[in-house]
Design a protein around this motif. Structure first.
Motif, PDB file in Angstrom:
ATOM      1  N   ALA A 113       0.837  -1.199   0.000  1.00 55.38           N
ATOM      2  CA  ALA A 113       0.000   0.000   0.000  1.00 55.38           C
ATOM      3  C   ALA A 113       0.873   1.251   0.000  1.00 55.38           C
ATOM      4  CB  ALA A 113      -0.932  -0.013   1.210  1.00 55.38           C
ATOM      5  N   GLN A 117       1.100   4.221  -2.812  1.00 58.15           N
ATOM      6  CA  GLN A 117       0.947   5.634  -2.459  1.00 58.15           C
ATOM      7  C   GLN A 117       2.124   6.457  -2.966  1.00 58.15           C
ATOM      8  OE1 GLN A 117      -1.688   7.349  -0.846  1.00 58.15           O
ATOM      9  NE2 GLN A 117      -0.429   9.022  -1.649  1.00 58.15           N
ATOM     10  N   ALA A 132      -5.765  10.393  -8.049  1.00 58.44           N
ATOM     11  CA  ALA A 132      -5.744   9.083  -7.383  1.00 58.44           C
ATOM     12  C   ALA A 132      -6.339   9.229  -5.993  1.00 58.44           C
ATOM     13  CB  ALA A 132      -4.323   8.540  -7.296  1.00 58.44           C
ATOM     14  N   MET A 134      -7.228   6.652  -2.437  1.00 57.04           N
ATOM     15  CA  MET A 134      -7.142   5.348  -1.790  1.00 57.04           C
ATOM     16  C   MET A 134      -8.116   5.311  -0.614  1.00 57.04           C
ATOM     17  SD  MET A 134      -2.967   4.989  -1.869  1.00 57.04           S
ATOM     18  CE  MET A 134      -2.968   3.294  -1.286  1.00 57.04           C
ATOM     19  N   LEU A 142      -5.708  -1.263   3.042  1.00 56.93           N
ATOM     20  CA  LEU A 142      -6.207  -0.778   1.766  1.00 56.93           C
ATOM     21  C   LEU A 142      -7.435  -1.568   1.327  1.00 56.93           C
ATOM     22  CD1 LEU A 142      -5.750   1.122  -0.612  1.00 56.93           C
ATOM     23  CD2 LEU A 142      -4.306  -0.635  -1.641  1.00 56.93           C
ATOM     24  N   VAL A 145      -9.015   1.388  -4.514  1.00 49.90           N
ATOM     25  CA  VAL A 145      -8.105   2.344  -5.148  1.00 49.90           C
ATOM     26  C   VAL A 145      -8.742   2.829  -6.447  1.00 49.90           C
ATOM     27  CG1 VAL A 145      -5.777   2.758  -6.004  1.00 49.90           C
ATOM     28  CG2 VAL A 145      -6.154   1.045  -4.236  1.00 49.90           C
ATOM     29  N   TRP A 147      -7.803   5.601  -9.829  1.00 48.07           N
ATOM     30  CA  TRP A 147      -6.827   6.509 -10.404  1.00 48.07           C
ATOM     31  C   TRP A 147      -7.184   6.831 -11.857  1.00 48.07           C
ATOM     32  CZ3 TRP A 147      -6.080   1.340  -9.810  1.00 48.07           C
ATOM     33  CH2 TRP A 147      -5.693   0.606 -10.938  1.00 48.07           C
TER      34      TRP A 147
END
Length: 293
Positions: A113, A117, A132, A134, A142, A145, A147
């Motif tokens: 994770a 990041q 992005a 999370m 996590l 996600v 993006w």
């Protein structure tokens, strides 16, 4: 009768029902039918969804067996033998599979994770238009996600009038569903608008994903979205895109045609050809309706 595949309940088309309507803050019974067409078995109430529960001790056993590579059907069978029968377990094999599936989705290492990041931070430093986000659970692990690269954000402005959304599973150690948003450009080519990794395929997760999509695209929603016949997706779309035109994917619909009609003689002797012609060759609504009849 098959002890290997027990069915705790069976359909008998029982008409027993109680309906209630909330009127001025009070519940008023509107329909009551007490007559059942089958015998009652209160001792089987443990199989109702609201009563099924996987204890912490059982969860530890399931986790251990899963890490050891033991398949779920064998793991559940061992629990049945230990309890002295299916009727002595307060849960079903499906409940065990749901637990392991959810645990596996969230079992992503802290280092992984962090590396993800760091990658997003580098991309945003190179281009502020890179987006992005999370999503973490209560334990800081996590979950989801999302993006979008700058090129895709620009492309969406030109070709975002229709979007297809589907979840396809990757064969990785995390087993997290990959959720791409795909459109079509002026060359008829598929283009990737944005993508995400999600922990589960439920309404809450899809709602988070769609709301993040709107946030990224400055609140501009696609007028039309095509998905498979997933109820959780349908619920999330109605929440986030109430004015959008939601349609089911033609490929998923036609995939079931052979399953439903393949055993009929008339299907192989001309019905299939007529059906495909109706679907693919109709140019107008009227032409389709006439061909469908």
């Amino acid at each position: 009768m098959n002890v290997a595949k027990p069915c705790p309940t069976r359909k008998t088309d029982c008409k027993a029902v109680i309906n209630a309507l909330k009127v001025q803050g009070k519940m008023r019974l509107t329909t009551i039918h007490n007559t059942h067409n089958h015998g009652l078995s209160p001792q089987k109430s443990q199989f109702f969804r609201c009563n099924r529960e996987v204890s912490e001790a059982i969860k530890r056993i399931l986790d251990t067996n899963n890490l050891a590579g033991i398949r779920m059907n064998k793991s559940f069978r061992s629990l049945v033998v230990g309890a002295g029968g299916f009727q002595n377990l307060p849960f079903l094999e499906k409940d065990c599979r749901n637990y392991i599936g959810k645990a596996r989705h969230l079992r992503i290492g802290v280092g992984d994770a962090g590396a993800l990041q760091d990658y997003f931070s580098r991309m945003q430093y190179k281009n502020p238009r890179f987006f992005a986000l999370m999503d973490l659970d209560d334990d800081g692990r996590l979950k989801n996600v999302f993006w979008v690269d700058p090129h895709s954000r620009v492309t969406y402005q030109d070709f975002g009038d229709m979007v297809t959304f589907d979840t396809t599973y990757l064969t990785n150690i995390y087993g997290m569903p990959f959720a791409p948003f795909v459109g079509v450009n002026h060359y008829g080519q598929s283009i990737l608008f944005r993508a995400g990794l999600i922990s589960s395929e439920d309404t809450e997760t899809f709602t988070w994903l769609f709301q993040t999509w709107l946030e990224c695209m400055d609140g501009i929603a696609s007028p039309a979205i095509i998905t498979d016949q997933d109820r959780a997706m349908k619920n999330a779309i109605s929440i986030v895109f109430p004015k959008g035109r939601h349609r089911f994917c033609l490929w998923h619909i036609l995939k079931k045609v052979s399953e439903k009609l393949g055993s009929h003689r008339v299907y192989k002797s001309g019905l299939k050809t007529q059906l495909m012609k109706c679907v693919y060759d109709s140019q107008t609504i009227e032409e389709f309706e006439k061909s469908w009849e």
